[in-house]
Design an enzyme around this catalytic site. Structure first.
Site, PDB file in Angstrom:
ATOM      1  N   LEU A   1       0.961  -1.249   0.158  1.00 31.93           N
ATOM      2  CA  LEU A   1      -0.008  -0.028  -0.129  1.00 31.93           C
ATOM      3  C   LEU A   1       0.995   1.271   0.084  1.00 31.93           C
ATOM      4  O   LEU A   1       1.829   1.187   0.700  1.00 31.93           O
ATOM      5  CB  LEU A   1      -0.974  -0.035   1.253  1.00 31.93           C
ATOM      6  CG  LEU A   1      -2.017  -1.114   1.237  1.00 31.93           C
ATOM      7  CD1 LEU A   1      -2.753  -0.943   2.540  1.00 31.93           C
ATOM      8  CD2 LEU A   1      -2.913  -0.984   0.243  1.00 31.93           C
ATOM      9  N   ASP A   2       0.476   2.149  -0.775  1.00 31.72           N
ATOM     10  CA  ASP A   2       1.278   3.381  -0.669  1.00 31.72           C
ATOM     11  C   ASP A   2       1.387   3.958   0.541  1.00 31.72           C
ATOM     12  O   ASP A   2       0.624   3.726   1.446  1.00 31.72           O
ATOM     13  CB  ASP A   2       0.642   4.514  -1.509  1.00 31.72           C
ATOM     14  CG  ASP A   2       0.736   4.406  -3.134  1.00 31.72           C
ATOM     15  OD1 ASP A   2       1.254   3.265  -3.596  1.00 31.72           O
ATOM     16  OD2 ASP A   2      -0.365   4.899  -3.691  1.00 31.72           O
ATOM     17  N   GLY A   3       2.374   4.911   0.949  1.00 33.48           N
ATOM     18  CA  GLY A   3       2.574   5.482   2.102  1.00 33.48           C
ATOM     19  C   GLY A   3       1.367   6.226   2.787  1.00 33.48           C
ATOM     20  O   GLY A   3       1.131   6.145   3.894  1.00 33.48           O
TER      21      GLY A   3
ATOM     22  N   THR B   1      -1.773   5.399   1.897  1.00 30.24           N
ATOM     23  CA  THR B   1      -2.944   4.616   1.868  1.00 30.24           C
ATOM     24  C   THR B   1      -2.905   3.888   3.134  1.00 30.24           C
ATOM     25  O   THR B   1      -1.914   3.501   3.630  1.00 30.24           O
ATOM     26  CB  THR B   1      -2.919   3.802   0.779  1.00 30.24           C
ATOM     27  OG1 THR B   1      -2.865   4.518  -0.375  1.00 30.24           O
ATOM     28  CG2 THR B   1      -4.187   2.719   0.652  1.00 30.24           C
TER      29      THR B   1
ATOM     30  N   HIS C   1      -0.826   1.495  -8.465  1.00 31.74           N
ATOM     31  CA  HIS C   1      -1.356   2.854  -8.127  1.00 31.74           C
ATOM     32  C   HIS C   1      -2.898   2.603  -9.104  1.00 31.74           C
ATOM     33  O   HIS C   1      -3.329   3.456  -9.560  1.00 31.74           O
ATOM     34  CB  HIS C   1      -0.608   4.045  -8.844  1.00 31.74           C
ATOM     35  CG  HIS C   1       0.456   4.473  -7.825  1.00 31.74           C
ATOM     36  ND1 HIS C   1       1.380   5.393  -8.345  1.00 31.74           N
ATOM     37  CD2 HIS C   1       0.899   3.974  -6.654  1.00 31.74           C
ATOM     38  CE1 HIS C   1       2.224   5.652  -7.216  1.00 31.74           C
ATOM     39  NE2 HIS C   1       1.828   4.702  -6.227  1.00 31.74           N
TER      40      HIS C   1
END
Length: 226
Positions: free
Chosen positions: A105-107, A109, A189
């Site tokens: 997961l993105d930072g 998110t 993404h």
């Protein structure tokens, strides 16, 4: 459930309790028992399931954890910043093989993420053929136009830089700028790019569930063994 038969120091070091060189000292400090008998010999071969440390059973030989990931936490072993593994008990960070996230997961998110040291499980769940459902709550910069659900469900949307269309995705409207989006792929993404493709921008992204695993009962930063 695994139940390997090997030296006491091998059990302790692989599970992160101590290094092999520290094992003798560990056995003196902590009451390590096998079938009720205290052990001091690091060379003694025993079964994992027979070991008790201070009346507590050993951690599982393979570990899979569900976490409610906070914002600002990085899903990496190497990047600079606050890494997701720092939220786990220290001994889990020393396990061999290492715990790794199943996907990322993105930072910025938040939400459901699995971590495991089971390489076969990790590969199986991240494979493009896995068809694992992921449910996201998406907050948007602009109100919905009204045709997004139809576009996402059609299976014809091609993201910029891609050659093949995405698999159909289900979208449920929560408000004019908040939706639930269910996807079964894990492209880079992907959710942010999907909304960019229809002229909108994601301002907040939260993964509600990964497959059958939901974080509805986990507070931010909490985790549980599966």
């Amino acid at each position: 459930m695994q139940n390997s038969y090997k030296r006491v120091d091998a059990h302790l070091s692989s599970l992160g309790y101590c290094s092999r060189s520290e094992a003798k000292k560990f056995l003196k400090i902590f009451q390590v028992r096998v079938n009720g008998e205290r052990v001091f010999d690091t060379n003694k071969k025993v079964y994992h399931n027979d070991i008790i440390i201070d009346e507590i059973v050993l951690d599982p030989e393979t570990l899979t954890v569900l976490m409610h990931k906070p914002s600002g936490i990085i899903c990496s072993h190497d990047d600079v910043g606050v890494l997701i593994y720092s939220l786990l008990p220290e001994r889990w960070q020393k396990r061999n093989p290492k715990l790794s996230t199943i996907g990322r997961l993105d930072g910025d998110t938040t939400g459901a993420i699995l971590l495991t040291d089971d390489g076969a499980l990790n590969h199986r769940l991240t494979s493009p053929k896995s068809d694992i459902s992921k449910l996201y709550e998406v907050t948007l910069a602009q109100p919905l136009k009204g045709n997004e659900a139809e576009i996402f469900t059609s299976g014809t949307l091609i993201l910029r830089g891609e050659k093949k269309p995405l698999l159909p995705a289900k979208m449920n409207v929560i408000s004019e700028s908040v939706v639930h989006l269910e996807i079964s792929e894990g492209k880079y993404h992907q959710v942010k790019r999907m909304f960019a493709a229809v002229g909108n921008k994601v301002t907040a992204l939260h993964r509600v569930s990964f497959g059958k695993y939901s974080i509805e009962n986990l507070a931010i930063g909490e985790y549980k063994i599966l």
